[in-house]
Design a protein around this motif. Structure first.
Motif, short mmCIF file in Angstrom:
data_model
loop_
_atom_site.label_atom_id
_atom_site.label_comp_id
_atom_site.label_asym_id
_atom_site.label_seq_id
_atom_site.Cartn_x
_atom_site.Cartn_y
_atom_site.Cartn_z
N GLY A 131 0.70 -1.55 -0.24
CA GLY A 131 0.22 -0.24 0.16
C GLY A 131 0.72 0.98 -0.62
O GLY A 131 0.25 2.34 -0.37
N VAL A 132 2.26 1.45 1.05
CA VAL A 132 3.09 2.85 0.86
C VAL A 132 3.66 2.91 -0.65
O VAL A 132 3.60 3.71 -0.97
N ASN A 133 3.77 1.60 -1.42
CA ASN A 133 4.94 2.07 -2.43
C ASN A 133 4.52 2.04 -3.68
O ASN A 133 4.75 0.75 -3.72
N PRO A 134 3.58 2.53 -4.82
CA PRO A 134 2.99 1.88 -5.52
C PRO A 134 4.42 1.68 -6.79
O PRO A 134 3.90 1.09 -7.84
N ARG A 135 5.88 1.79 -6.47
CA ARG A 135 6.26 1.20 -7.50
C ARG A 135 6.80 -0.58 -7.03
O ARG A 135 6.86 -0.98 -7.63
N ILE A 164 -4.47 0.13 -5.93
CA ILE A 164 -4.14 1.43 -5.85
C ILE A 164 -3.95 1.86 -6.46
O ILE A 164 -3.32 2.17 -7.82
N PRO A 165 -3.85 3.66 -6.03
CA PRO A 165 -4.49 4.83 -6.12
C PRO A 165 -2.99 4.79 -7.26
O PRO A 165 -1.79 4.74 -6.70
N GLY A 166 -2.99 5.95 -8.47
CA GLY A 166 -1.09 6.60 -8.31
C GLY A 166 -0.70 5.96 -9.88
O GLY A 166 0.47 5.95 -10.26
N VAL A 167 -1.35 4.08 -10.51
CA VAL A 167 -0.21 3.32 -10.85
C VAL A 167 0.13 4.12 -12.69
O VAL A 167 1.10 4.33 -13.08
N MET A 168 -1.46 4.60 -13.10
CA MET A 168 -1.10 4.78 -14.44
C MET A 168 -0.66 6.22 -13.99
O MET A 168 -0.11 6.39 -15.48
N ALA A 169 -0.55 6.58 -13.13
CA ALA A 169 -0.28 7.95 -13.74
C ALA A 169 1.99 7.96 -13.65
O ALA A 169 2.42 8.71 -14.68
N GLN A 170 2.03 6.40 -13.21
CA GLN A 170 3.49 6.03 -13.04
C GLN A 170 3.82 5.60 -14.86
O GLN A 170 5.25 5.80 -14.75
N VAL A 171 2.84 5.20 -15.20
CA VAL A 171 3.09 4.83 -16.02
C VAL A 171 3.48 5.38 -17.14
O VAL A 171 4.05 6.22 -17.92
#
Ligand code: ADP
Ligand code: ASP
Ligand code: MG
Length: 412
Positions: free
Chosen positions: A257-261, A354-361
């Motif tokens: 949960g803490v680190n979407p990487r 997990i929010p934010g994965v798409m943003a990282q892609v």
């Protein structure tokens, strides 16, 4: 006695040297006091004399209108030849062995040429060989209808033969021997730094397989999951344990949960795609339905589908571009085609909710000037359509960014 299914892919039976190593693997199983049941693919790859592509071309290149039925018959011969060669080698080594066609091994198919489903497995005849202490060497990728029509099970289908036999014979293990050291975090032939995954669960590997990781056939995973068969994907030429495929995974149960990487397990890809953009002058529900029905009737399988009132977008394999265009022209629709595309998919059960994965892609790809042509997603996968020329860069970028398979204490 415990039964162990040992499946050897085309790359593992392509040369006499490799076949000698196959014999050693079978001997190891006998030395463990277990009963091997061997499944083989056709020998070699495209261009090799008895490879599936060569046999297919034998019919199709000379007679373009040859029926799927005849193509299936000729393709099924590749695995039969391979089984005969291997059983002969075993007998020459003093190990009693017999080659069996898929039908002789009890694989009952549904009658669909080129893409048959196995509807039943009746291994009684095969078991009589085991009872006689003979090693059965089964031709993968094929079966027969109750009427005796020979069907093949889709490219890469020998994996499925192995898993079906594993389930039917209640095997202790199903070993899939191939030319890489297991299921990796990306295709190791494209990305040298890809890491071998020690354990992976059915859902993730199934998603990787559907999205193009051809090291294991998606139907094989489905059958394994339904029957709780544990698989090991291993390299014929090294002694590593390979990848264990079961209900458990390396990452299940941990808190990401803490680190979407840390949410990506692997990256798969499919090349040779074309993106179609179909313009509707005005919203038309009837025409919209007709479009998708006609594509289905023409046998065009579509992916990455986006439906908007004035625009329908989808991608297809490049070899059906002509067929797709014919459907669109018959419906007098305006369309544009973007050829030479590829789909890259990042997969991981850890990305669920997990929010934010798409943003990282998006950020990672933008930083490397890779244009995103389209995206799609499910709860454990994000797919991105890119230009074929960007494919290698996109895989590398996403792999470097998400670091799938990197152990927490690893310095790699
Ligand atoms: P076989 O003849 O043994 O069935 P395949 O060619 O069907 O072999 O599958 C092995 C190939 O799968 C490898 O050579 C590799 O290039 C490819 N591959 C694609 N994705 C992956 C992945 N994620 N992990 C391992 N191999 C992969
Ligand atoms: N020989 C078949 C193919 O090339 C089946 C397999 O290899 O599993 O697709
Ligand atoms: Mg294969």
């Amino acid at each position: 006695m415990s039964i162990i299914i040992q499946k050897f892919g085309g790359t593992s039976v392509g040369t006499p040297e490799l076949r000698s190593q196959v014999i050693e693997r079978i001997k190891e199983t006998l030395q463990e006091g277990c009963q091997p049941v061997v499944v083989v693919s056709a020998m070699g790859r495209k261009g090799d004399p008895y490879a599936t592509d060569t046999l297919k071309a034998l019919a199709e290149d000379i007679y373009p209108d040859v029926s799927l039925r005849e193509v299936d018959l000729v393709m099924s011969c590749g695995e039969i030849l391979s089984a005969v060669v291997l059983s002969s080698m075993l007998n020459a080594e003093g190990i009693k062995a017999s080659a069996l066609t898929g039908a002789q091994a009890g694989m009952v198919t549904d009658g669909n040429y080129a893409n048959a489903q196995v509807v039943d497995c009746c291994p009684d005849h095969l078991c009589s060989f085991i009872d006689d202490k003979v090693v059965p060497v089964v031709a993968g990728f094929q079966g027969s209808t109750p009427e005796g029509e020979i069907n093949t099970m889709g490219r890469g289908g020998s994996d499925t033969t192995a898993v079906i036999l594993g389930a039917a014979l209640d095997a202790e293990r199903v070993d899939i021997f191939t030319d890489v050291s297991g299921v990796a975090t990306a295709d190791p032939r494209i990305l040298e730094e890809a890491r071998i995954i020690d354990r992976i669960n059915y859902s993730e590997v199934s998603q990787l397989a559907y999205e193009g990781a051809r090291v294991i056939h998606p139907t094989a995973i489905e059958v394994a999951m339904k029957n709780n068969v544990t698989l090991a994907v291993r390299n014929l030429t090294d002694s590593g344990p390979g990848t264990i495929i079961s209900e458990e995974s390396d990452i299940c149960g941990k808190d990401y949960g803490v680190n979407p990487r840390q949410v990506v397990t692997g990256i798969a890809h499919i090349s040779d795609l074309a993106q179609f953009m179909v313009d509707f002058a005005e919203p038309d529900a009837h025409l919209e339905l007709e479009l998708f029905e006609k594509l289905g009737e023409a046998g065009v399988s579509i992916d990455l589908i986006g439906v908007f009132p004035n625009l329908k977008v989808f991608s297809v394999k490049q070899d059906v571009i002509k067929r797709t265009e014919r459907v669109l022209q018959n419906l007098s629709l305006d369309y544009r085609i973007q050829k030479d595309c590829a789909k890259v998919s990042v997969v991981g059960v850890g990305m669920r909710n997990i929010p934010g994965v798409m943003a990282q892609v998006v950020k990672a790809l933008q930083q490397h000037s890779i244009e995103i042509l389209q995206t799609g997603d499910s709860n454990i996968t994000i797919c991105i359509l890119v230009r074929e020329e960007d494919l290698g860069k996109a895989i590398r970028t996403l792999h470097e960014h998400f670091q799938p398979g990197k152990k927490e204490d690893s310095k790699v």
